[in-house]
Design an enzyme around this catalytic site. Sequence first.
Site, PDB file in Angstrom:
ATOM      1  N   ASP A  84       0.860  -1.181   0.000  1.00  0.00           N
ATOM      2  CA  ASP A  84       0.000   0.000   0.000  1.00  0.00           C
ATOM      3  C   ASP A  84       0.890   1.221   0.000  1.00  0.00           C
ATOM      4  O   ASP A  84       1.961   1.236   0.607  1.00  0.00           O
ATOM      5  CB  ASP A  84      -0.963   0.001   1.184  1.00  0.00           C
ATOM      6  CG  ASP A  84      -0.280  -0.015   2.536  1.00  0.00           C
ATOM      7  OD1 ASP A  84      -0.029   1.075   3.084  1.00  0.00           O
ATOM      8  OD2 ASP A  84       0.001  -1.113   3.060  1.00  0.00           O
ATOM      9  N   ASP A 173      -9.782   3.532   6.128  1.00  0.00           N
ATOM     10  CA  ASP A 173      -8.675   3.474   7.086  1.00  0.00           C
ATOM     11  C   ASP A 173      -9.109   4.130   8.393  1.00  0.00           C
ATOM     12  O   ASP A 173      -9.217   5.349   8.489  1.00  0.00           O
ATOM     13  CB  ASP A 173      -7.461   4.197   6.484  1.00  0.00           C
ATOM     14  CG  ASP A 173      -6.226   4.149   7.368  1.00  0.00           C
ATOM     15  OD1 ASP A 173      -6.326   3.683   8.526  1.00  0.00           O
ATOM     16  OD2 ASP A 173      -5.160   4.605   6.917  1.00  0.00           O
ATOM     17  N   GLU A 175      -7.900   4.568  12.099  1.00  0.00           N
ATOM     18  CA  GLU A 175      -6.791   4.390  13.031  1.00  0.00           C
ATOM     19  C   GLU A 175      -6.648   5.618  13.917  1.00  0.00           C
ATOM     20  O   GLU A 175      -7.470   6.527  13.879  1.00  0.00           O
ATOM     21  CB  GLU A 175      -5.490   4.072  12.300  1.00  0.00           C
ATOM     22  CG  GLU A 175      -5.025   5.106  11.284  1.00  0.00           C
ATOM     23  CD  GLU A 175      -3.739   4.663  10.590  1.00  0.00           C
ATOM     24  OE1 GLU A 175      -2.673   4.754  11.221  1.00  0.00           O
ATOM     25  OE2 GLU A 175      -3.822   4.231   9.412  1.00  0.00           O
TER      26      GLU A 175
END
Length: 285
Positions: A84, A173, A175
Amino acid sequence: MPVLRSGSPHRSVRSRATVAGTLLATVSLLVGLPGTAGAAATARAPEPRHPELDWAGSQIAKHEGTNGGALRSPSLAAAVEGVDVSSHNGNVAWSTLWNSGVKFAYVKATESTSYTNPSFAQQYNGSYNIGMIRGAYHFATPDTSSGAAQANYFVDHGGGWSKDGKTLPGALDMEYNPYGATCYGLSAAGLVNWMKDWFATYKARTGRDAVVYTSTGWWKQCTGNSGAFGSINPLWIPRYGSSVGELPAGWGFHTIWQYTSTGPTVGDHNKFNGAYDRLQALANG
């Protein structure tokens, strides 16, 4: 000096100003105009200040104390190597990665509703052109705008999907907040609802259930270890060690494992949990 009478223009102007101010304050409380008490309940964090430094896993080692250093690729019975990348990787030498055995890639497309990866075209199209199966991901900032707004921004700026056998569903994503409060100032229920909004909007736009990228540590701390997504959204999990470790609640297995954040070549390195034909199946939906 003339005496101001009750009907004088000066008194009238002040009165009108007072009335106008009262009306504005009342309306502001109802609709939440900036700078008013009504805005407090709908206040949003400022837009990201350094989105080019935020990528999948950029906050994991920092907060969980895991080793993000180079790790030799784990040996799994059936797995496909992937990477990624985001703008901090710049122009990627896709032929080098392809020749090293990398067969899929996720590319950061967007963050919040204000940032697009300036290297996105080179990374997203370059990986596709070399033969990889590729997808895009969105770095979430749930305190800056709604889940729906960010999902729409993502789809409109590279996060779409097509059934061409070479495009993976988009990834969200989730986080640690690189700008402030770990859980973005939201309760566990608030974050879960924000994600539900994002995922529902993405599916309405593309027809696909998106992948979720998250660590078990963050998930436990910020969602109360919610099991709401495990039966629907494929899990992409970071853990920089010899095994994938404990999974968040709701998932019996992972789909992608980010096993190092500084691999032998550019980008974070990942393993798809299955043979290549299963990766193709995920792309095809």
